[in-house]
Enzyme design. Structure first.
Site, PDB file in Angstrom:
ATOM      1  N   ASP A  87     -10.666  60.514  52.025  1.00  0.00           N
ATOM      2  CA  ASP A  87     -11.999  60.480  52.622  1.00  0.00           C
ATOM      3  C   ASP A  87     -13.010  60.477  51.479  1.00  0.00           C
ATOM      4  OD1 ASP A  87     -14.175  60.968  54.567  1.00  0.00           O
ATOM      5  OD2 ASP A  87     -14.191  62.978  53.673  1.00  0.00           O
ATOM      6  N   ASP A  89     -16.982  61.125  51.750  1.00  0.00           N
ATOM      7  CA  ASP A  89     -18.100  62.065  51.786  1.00  0.00           C
ATOM      8  C   ASP A  89     -17.625  63.515  51.714  1.00  0.00           C
ATOM      9  OD1 ASP A  89     -19.559  59.786  52.104  1.00  0.00           O
ATOM     10  OD2 ASP A  89     -19.982  60.096  54.232  1.00  0.00           O
TER      11      ASP A  89
END
Length: 334
Positions: A87, A89
């Protein structure tokens, strides 16, 4: 859009739009990886090397360190059926990529100052609430797409390169970057998986020397954005569908793969792989990770971890949360 013939039919809990978004993202990622030449060279990084835990998190980290001492080396060198999915963010990068991208667009007068204030307010609201309202998010996505509608893909890509240097490069978490490098050094492919636009995600992946990126795919015709998405934003179940599709196309064994995220919204993706990691986790993900004996990493300082906590991780770390919603409130300056 061309049919994705390399996918086999299967029953899925995700919606049809999630499946479409995931498959479109996987196809875009593979095309980009084929045309690019990602750089994987660099100093060797010990797969289990961890930064010293800050005082606030040291008691928690001790049991994890003891457990890892008894585990076999990971990632496994030479395992070409394994890959890693990160991922973006608050996992690889501090904050939300699309928020930084929005700052860059504002600097280039894509929307007005009045709307920037609304942008900041929405960021604050999602950080505090940590919840996602489907109707609100639909309005947000429609507004976001109106920003790029009619613009050339090449134009936004060029701007994205500049914005990376201006706002993103200095916000990469060194600890997570080291984990990604460990997979690269082991001869494995490493992919970003994010709700940010696939063009932005691909720039970040290339700058970090990763294999490529799975991101939200905006429709374009003859190199011009139409203002529509292919499926839906790559968030939650759609991320899992993208990873599943890419793994099928690449011939990967998901049980041998690893995934890393900060947000409970990514539990569907983390649950797909045999080696899930919670990185800078929000409260819900931390609880789930402990219940399922997943590995935990926190690269924030103790003070930062307390300050960010649940709201920031749950809101900014999710596409339909603070990041995408905030930028979506802007209109392009006319």
């Amino acid at each position: 859009m061309a049919a994705l013939g390399w996918l086999t039919p299967r029953k899925r809990s995700a919606t049809a739009r999630s499946v479409l978004a995931g498959e479109a993202s996987a196809e875009a990622a593979r095309k980009t990886a084929r045309t690019g030449t990602p750089h994987t060279a660099g100093p060797a990084v010990a797969p289990r090397a961890l930064p010293e835990a800050p005082p606030e998190t040291a008691p928690e980290a001790a049991p994890e360190a003891l457990r890892e001492a008894a585990e076999p080396e990971f990632p496994v060198h030479g395992d070409d059926l394994a890959a890693a999915f990160f991922d973006l963010d608050n996992t690889v990068m501090q904050g939300a990529a699309i928020f930084h991208f929005g700052r860059g667009l504002y600097k280039r007068e894509f929307f007005r100052r009045r709307e920037l204030a609304r942008f900041a307010w929405q960021q604050a609201w999602f950080r505090l609430a940590g919840v996602e309202d489907p109707e609100h998010m639909q309005d947000a996505r429609d507004s976001a797409l109106s920003i790029v509608k009619g613009h050339k893909v090449s134009e936004l890509t060029a701007i994205g390169e500049e914005i990376y240097d201006e706002y993103m490069a200095e916000r990469i978490w060194p600890g997570t970057r080291a984990l990604a490098q460990a997979h690269l050094d082991a001869g494995q492919k490493v992919w970003l998986v994010t709700a940010a636009p696939v063009e932005t995600a691909t720039i970040i992946a290339r700058r970090l020397g990763l294999t490529g990126a799975l991101g939200t795919v905006a429709e374009s015709v003859d190199g011009i954005y139409t203002g529509r998405l292919v499926g839906e934003p790559l968030h939650g179940p759609a991320k899992a569908e993208a990873v599943r599709a890419l793994a099928a196309a690449e011939g990967l064994d998901l049980e041998r793969c690893a995934a890393y995220s900060d947000s409970h919204n990514d539990i569907p993706m983390l649950s797909l792989v045999g080696h899930p990691y919670a990185i800078n986790p929000d409260t819900k993900l931390r609880k789930h990770a402990r219940a399922h004996d997943w590995r935990l990493r926190d690269y924030r300082t103790g003070r930062k971890a307390v300050k960010v906590g649940v709201p920031a991780a749950a809101g900014v770390g999710a596409i339909a949360g603070g990041a995408a919603a905030a930028i979506a409130l802007h209109r392009r300056r006319r």
